[in-house]
Structure formats: C-alpha cells, structure tokens
Design a protein around this motif. Structure first.
Motif, PDB file in Angstrom:
ATOM      1  N   VAL A  96       0.952  -0.709  -0.289  1.00 28.76           N
ATOM      2  CA  VAL A  96       0.331  -0.179  -0.333  1.00 28.76           C
ATOM      3  C   VAL A  96       1.219   1.268  -0.349  1.00 28.76           C
ATOM      4  N   SER A  97       0.162   1.756  -0.580  1.00 22.44           N
ATOM      5  CA  SER A  97       1.408   3.354  -1.208  1.00 22.44           C
ATOM      6  C   SER A  97       1.200   4.372   0.800  1.00 22.44           C
ATOM      7  N   ARG A  98       1.907   4.721   0.977  1.00 28.19           N
ATOM      8  CA  ARG A  98       2.355   5.329   2.261  1.00 28.19           C
ATOM      9  C   ARG A  98       1.633   6.823   2.486  1.00 28.19           C
ATOM     10  N   SER A  99       1.521   7.599   0.825  1.00 30.74           N
ATOM     11  CA  SER A  99       0.725   8.056   1.143  1.00 30.74           C
ATOM     12  C   SER A  99      -0.942   8.128   1.173  1.00 30.74           C
ATOM     13  N   ALA A 100      -0.749   6.952   0.418  1.00 31.22           N
ATOM     14  CA  ALA A 100      -2.358   6.935   1.138  1.00 31.22           C
ATOM     15  C   ALA A 100      -2.186   6.441   2.149  1.00 31.22           C
ATOM     16  N   LEU A 101      -1.702   5.959   2.915  1.00 34.96           N
ATOM     17  CA  LEU A 101      -1.762   5.097   4.561  1.00 34.96           C
ATOM     18  C   LEU A 101      -2.349   6.367   5.221  1.00 34.96           C
ATOM     19  N   LEU A 102      -1.680   7.664   5.200  1.00 36.58           N
ATOM     20  CA  LEU A 102      -2.194   8.991   5.863  1.00 36.58           C
ATOM     21  C   LEU A 102      -3.453   9.229   5.028  1.00 36.58           C
ATOM     22  N   LEU A 103      -2.678   9.635   4.065  1.00 39.64           N
ATOM     23  CA  LEU A 103      -4.490  10.458   3.180  1.00 39.64           C
ATOM     24  C   LEU A 103      -6.309   9.309   3.763  1.00 39.64           C
ATOM     25  N   GLY A 104      -5.865   8.007   3.817  1.00 39.24           N
ATOM     26  CA  GLY A 104      -7.084   7.121   4.716  1.00 39.24           C
ATOM     27  C   GLY A 104      -7.534   7.561   5.854  1.00 39.24           C
ATOM     28  N   ARG A 105      -6.635   7.971   6.251  1.00 40.30           N
ATOM     29  CA  ARG A 105      -6.596   8.435   7.618  1.00 40.30           C
ATOM     30  C   ARG A 105      -7.527  10.239   7.986  1.00 40.30           C
ATOM     31  N   VAL A 106      -6.502  10.472   7.446  1.00 39.68           N
ATOM     32  CA  VAL A 106      -6.795  12.557   7.057  1.00 39.68           C
ATOM     33  C   VAL A 106      -7.914  12.288   6.665  1.00 39.68           C
ATOM     34  N   LEU A 107      -8.884  11.353   5.513  1.00 41.81           N
ATOM     35  CA  LEU A 107     -10.154  11.835   5.373  1.00 41.81           C
ATOM     36  C   LEU A 107     -10.885  11.152   6.016  1.00 41.81           C
ATOM     37  N   ARG A 108     -10.762  10.166   6.266  1.00 44.13           N
ATOM     38  CA  ARG A 108     -11.979   9.233   7.525  1.00 44.13           C
ATOM     39  C   ARG A 108     -12.083  10.427   8.715  1.00 44.13           C
ATOM     40  N   ASP A 109     -11.118  11.182   9.553  1.00 45.96           N
ATOM     41  CA  ASP A 109     -11.119  12.212  10.123  1.00 45.96           C
ATOM     42  C   ASP A 109     -11.908  13.098   9.762  1.00 45.96           C
ATOM     43  N   ALA A 110     -11.576  13.726   8.509  1.00 50.71           N
ATOM     44  CA  ALA A 110     -12.399  15.180   7.652  1.00 50.71           C
ATOM     45  C   ALA A 110     -13.960  15.261   7.837  1.00 50.71           C
ATOM     46  N   ALA A 111     -14.188  13.072   7.290  1.00 48.90           N
ATOM     47  CA  ALA A 111     -16.096  13.131   7.566  1.00 48.90           C
ATOM     48  C   ALA A 111     -16.538  13.730   8.359  1.00 48.90           C
ATOM     49  N   LEU A 112     -15.358  12.047   9.873  1.00 47.75           N
ATOM     50  CA  LEU A 112     -16.125  12.585  11.034  1.00 47.75           C
ATOM     51  C   LEU A 112     -16.415  13.402  11.325  1.00 47.75           C
ATOM     52  N   PHE A 113     -15.242  14.444  11.211  1.00 48.89           N
ATOM     53  CA  PHE A 113     -15.863  16.173  12.242  1.00 48.89           C
ATOM     54  C   PHE A 113     -16.742  17.395  10.999  1.00 48.89           C
ATOM     55  N   VAL A 114     -16.874  16.253   9.894  1.00 49.76           N
ATOM     56  CA  VAL A 114     -17.727  17.473   9.535  1.00 49.76           C
ATOM     57  C   VAL A 114     -18.961  16.833  10.147  1.00 49.76           C
ATOM     58  N   LEU A 137     -22.061  26.794   4.424  1.00 51.20           N
ATOM     59  CA  LEU A 137     -21.371  25.752   3.570  1.00 51.20           C
ATOM     60  C   LEU A 137     -19.670  25.610   3.606  1.00 51.20           C
ATOM     61  N   ILE A 138     -19.025  26.813   4.175  1.00 55.39           N
ATOM     62  CA  ILE A 138     -17.869  27.332   3.812  1.00 55.39           C
ATOM     63  C   ILE A 138     -17.455  27.006   5.254  1.00 55.39           C
ATOM     64  N   GLY A 139     -18.030  27.480   6.324  1.00 51.20           N
ATOM     65  CA  GLY A 139     -17.362  26.776   7.293  1.00 51.20           C
ATOM     66  C   GLY A 139     -17.584  25.320   7.431  1.00 51.20           C
ATOM     67  N   PHE A 140     -18.262  24.492   6.908  1.00 46.84           N
ATOM     68  CA  PHE A 140     -18.154  23.132   6.846  1.00 46.84           C
ATOM     69  C   PHE A 140     -16.488  22.985   5.969  1.00 46.84           C
ATOM     70  N   ALA A 141     -16.492  23.212   5.107  1.00 48.01           N
ATOM     71  CA  ALA A 141     -14.770  23.346   4.495  1.00 48.01           C
ATOM     72  C   ALA A 141     -14.086  23.242   5.215  1.00 48.01           C
ATOM     73  N   PHE A 142     -14.239  24.817   5.807  1.00 49.53           N
ATOM     74  CA  PHE A 142     -12.943  24.770   6.851  1.00 49.53           C
ATOM     75  C   PHE A 142     -12.327  24.295   7.906  1.00 49.53           C
ATOM     76  N   VAL A 143     -13.417  23.312   8.110  1.00 53.13           N
ATOM     77  CA  VAL A 143     -13.682  22.559   9.140  1.00 53.13           C
ATOM     78  C   VAL A 143     -12.591  21.366   8.954  1.00 53.13           C
ATOM     79  N   ALA A 144     -13.435  20.715   7.340  1.00 49.23           N
ATOM     80  CA  ALA A 144     -12.509  19.616   6.270  1.00 49.23           C
ATOM     81  C   ALA A 144     -10.690  20.171   6.964  1.00 49.23           C
ATOM     82  N   VAL A 145     -10.863  21.122   6.056  1.00 50.35           N
ATOM     83  CA  VAL A 145      -9.468  21.634   5.435  1.00 50.35           C
ATOM     84  C   VAL A 145      -8.061  21.589   6.991  1.00 50.35           C
ATOM     85  N   LEU A 146      -9.259  22.155   7.858  1.00 48.13           N
ATOM     86  CA  LEU A 146      -8.429  21.848   9.414  1.00 48.13           C
ATOM     87  C   LEU A 146      -7.883  21.145  10.151  1.00 48.13           C
ATOM     88  N   THR A 147      -9.074  19.718   9.660  1.00 48.03           N
ATOM     89  CA  THR A 147      -8.601  19.082  10.350  1.00 48.03           C
ATOM     90  C   THR A 147      -7.864  18.123   9.753  1.00 48.03           C
TER      91      THR A 147
END
Length: 251
Positions: A96-114, A137-147
């Motif tokens: 598995v790509s090492r980048s994917a090990l990070l991206l998969g985790r942080v995208l899950r976190d972003a979805a959870l916090f949104v 909606l802009i507020g949700f986008a900032f939450v996702a990027v910050l996460t």
C-alpha cells in the motif's frame, strides 16, 4: 495516481468502518463544543460585540473550528495504539502506498468532524443561529481542511513518540494557546492591543475570521480570501510532513 486513489479508498474504508462501529466516538466528539454552545452562548446574547452579525454568528464559527482543532490534534492517539498492537508493523510490509496510509486516515477524520459539525450547527439553529446556507457550507469546508492539516501533523508526531504519556502533553501545550490566541470563543478585537497583534501570528486566527465573515454573508471579503489561502497552505505543508513521516516509518 490510480494506485494511490485505490489505496486511499481502501485505507479510508477500513477506518470508516471502525468509526461507524463506534457510535460513541461519532456522537461524543461533539460534546465539548455543544456544552460551550449551551452554557456559553446565552451569555453573549445581547452583548455589543465589536463584530458584524449576532452573537451566534460570532460564537458558532469559533466552535466549528474548535471542533476541528481539538478533535484532529488528538487523532494521533490511534496510531500509538496501533503501534502497540503491531498494526503499523504489519502495514509496513504491504504494498500500500505510504501516502495512502496517511490520506485514508485524514479523509476519514475530515468526514467524521464534518458530520459532528453538522450536528453542532443543527443545535445552534435551534438555539437561535441565523446564517446563510452558503456561509454554513463554507464553514464545513474550513473544518474539513483544518482537520486534514492538523490530523496529518498529529499522526506525524505520533509516529515519533512511544507512548500516550509523551504525546498528550505536547498536544495540550499546543492546542490550548492556539484556541486562546485565535479568538475562537470571542473576537480578538476585544483583547488588549498587544494581544490582538500577537494573535495575527496564529494561523487559526485567519480561519475563524473567514468563517465569521461567511456566516454573515460576506463571501467576497478579504478575510475569507486570507483564511482560504492560510488553510490551504497549512494543509499542503502538513500533508507533506505527514507523508514524509509515514515514509520514514516504513523505511
């Protein structure tokens, strides 16, 4: 690129299923901002705050970013637990790509916090918040990027330490000053001049100013532009550092 996307989707699915099985994690993560909303919000009602909009349009954007700040900063605890149980070691020998090990985790976190941010805004609407839908909606986008940004840094730090006892104090020493100096609870224009000037060195100050401007419908303001630039730059740098940490851990 196709391999990275498929690996990211695989890692995201694994951790998303874990989250869906933990209903308490999904709901109780929003508890602290909700308590601020219930017990601190009414204190601001009617106060002459030096900011456009109502007291709810000042408080709720700060609570949204507080949700991302505290939630994402502590995401690294999961990596520490996985290290103790040998999960990280087993992932190191996979293709598995090492980048994917990070991206998969942080995208899950972003979805959870949104998702938690949606719950928080729904509660705020019941209590009296009135804000335009695009601003929310802009507020949700900032939450996702910050996460994405803070979770990446949190995972990178967690890969460098060996125990929660090392990880926790570092995170606490960063998150509390960040919250206080960013004006998440109240605009920094209420602070003494020297403290207001000092807060401009804090990236989160620009994010909360941007979301507050969006909540009053001022989408084209310089605050929104500066906030978006700072958020994206912070996410790019954090992802680069996080990816580097995962690659070094797999070496």
């Amino acid at each position: 690129m196709s391999s990275l996307l498929s690996d990211t989707a695989l890692v995201f699915g694994r951790y998303a299923r874990q989250t869906l099985r933990s209903k308490l994690q999904m709901l109780f993560g929003v508890l602290m901002p909700l308590l601020y909303l219930l017990f601190f919000g009414p204190l601001l009602t009617g106060l002459p705050l030096p900011s456009a909009g109502s007291s709810w349009q000042v408080l709720v954007p700060g609570l949204l970013l507080q949700l991302g700040l505290f939630g994402a900063a502590f995401c690294g605890f999961g990596i520490i637990v996985e290290k103790q149980f040998g999960v990280v070691e087993r992932m190191r020998v996979t293709a598995v790509s090492r980048s994917a090990l990070l991206l998969g985790r942080v995208l899950r976190d972003a979805a959870l916090f949104v998702f938690q941010a949606v719950l928080l805004v729904l509660a705020a609407l019941v209590m009296g918040l009135r804000a335009p839908l695009p601003g929310i909606l802009i507020g949700f986008a900032f939450v996702a990027v910050l996460t994405v940004a803070l979770a990446s840094l949190s995972y990178a730090l967690a890969l460098r330490v060996n125990s929660p006892q090392e990880f926790g104090p570092v995170i606490n020493s960063v998150t509390m000053p960040s919250m206080l100096l960013s004006g998440l609870m109240l605009p920094m224009t209420l602070a003494p001049a020297w403290l207001n000037v000092l807060s401009h060195a804090m990236p989160f100050r620009y994010l909360v100013d941007a979301v507050r401007a969006a909540f009053v419908g001022d989408y084209a303001s310089s605050a929104v532009l500066y906030g978006a630039v700072v958020a994206l730059a912070l996410a790019a740098v954090s992802l680069a550092l996080g990816t580097r940490a995962f690659r070094r851990a797999a070496a």
